[in-house]
Motif scaffolding. Structure first.
Motif, PDB file in Angstrom:
ATOM      1  N   HIS A  57       0.804  -1.140  -0.300  1.00 60.66           N
ATOM      2  CA  HIS A  57       0.371   0.404  -0.240  1.00 60.66           C
ATOM      3  C   HIS A  57       1.033   1.705  -0.464  1.00 60.66           C
ATOM      4  CE1 HIS A  57      -3.835   2.503   0.960  1.00 60.66           C
ATOM      5  NE2 HIS A  57      -2.550   3.023   1.280  1.00 60.66           N
ATOM      6  N   VAL A  58       0.554   2.077  -0.733  1.00 61.90           N
ATOM      7  CA  VAL A  58       1.537   3.484  -1.193  1.00 61.90           C
ATOM      8  C   VAL A  58       1.165   4.519   0.319  1.00 61.90           C
ATOM      9  CG1 VAL A  58       1.974   5.715  -2.987  1.00 61.90           C
ATOM     10  CG2 VAL A  58       2.070   3.069  -3.614  1.00 61.90           C
ATOM     11  N   LEU A  59       1.348   5.052   1.075  1.00 60.38           N
ATOM     12  CA  LEU A  59       1.357   5.865   2.025  1.00 60.38           C
ATOM     13  C   LEU A  59       1.586   7.179   1.763  1.00 60.38           C
ATOM     14  CD1 LEU A  59       4.220   4.424   5.019  1.00 60.38           C
ATOM     15  CD2 LEU A  59       1.423   4.023   4.432  1.00 60.38           C
ATOM     16  N   GLN A  60       0.654   8.173   2.144  1.00 65.38           N
ATOM     17  CA  GLN A  60       0.400   9.207   2.333  1.00 65.38           C
ATOM     18  C   GLN A  60       0.832  10.486   3.147  1.00 65.38           C
ATOM     19  OE1 GLN A  60      -3.741  10.328   1.329  1.00 65.38           O
ATOM     20  NE2 GLN A  60      -3.424   8.832  -0.715  1.00 65.38           N
ATOM     21  N   ASP A  61       1.286  11.191   3.161  1.00 61.07           N
ATOM     22  CA  ASP A  61       1.709  12.048   3.918  1.00 61.07           C
ATOM     23  C   ASP A  61       0.695  12.743   5.267  1.00 61.07           C
ATOM     24  OD1 ASP A  61       3.565  13.898   4.772  1.00 61.07           O
ATOM     25  OD2 ASP A  61       2.505  15.673   4.478  1.00 61.07           O
TER      26      ASP A  61
END
Length: 107
Positions: A57-61
């Motif tokens: 899963h790609v993380l967000q700020d």
């Protein structure tokens, strides 16, 4: 760069938290590697803000990556055991019956 938190509880009432700055496009696996938790997390579940996630899963700020350990006791069974130990439920020291009494309906 994105800023994230990685949180892990190795035992009850113990919390390990890391605040990390990672490159844009980093995934959960990258965060666990940076927090030195990847070895432990491969056998456990992970999530972001309480929702299950995968290692890819790609993380967000400002995401919060949480590593969940398995339950030792089933919560439903623990509740049953506590109920049996305390007996009937009470209200301010007065025991209440388990069932509501039938009302007398006069015609």
């Amino acid at each position: 760069m994105i800023h994230i938190e990685v949180v892990f509880s190795p035992a009850p009432r113990q919390i390990e938290m890391s605040t990390l700055a990672l490159p844009l496009g980093s995934c959960v696996k990258d965060a666990l590697l940076a927090a030195h938790l990847l070895g432990q997390a491969q056998h456990l579940s992970v999530g972001i803000w309480g929702r299950k996630a995968t290692l890819a899963h790609v993380l967000q700020d400002r995401d919060r990556v949480e590593v969940y350990r398995g339950l030792i006791v089933d919560p439903k069974e623990a509740r049953r055991v506590r109920y049996r130990a305390h007996g009937e439920k009470t209200t301010r020291g007065v025991k209440r019956p388990n069932k509501r009494p039938l009302s007398n309906s006069s015609g």
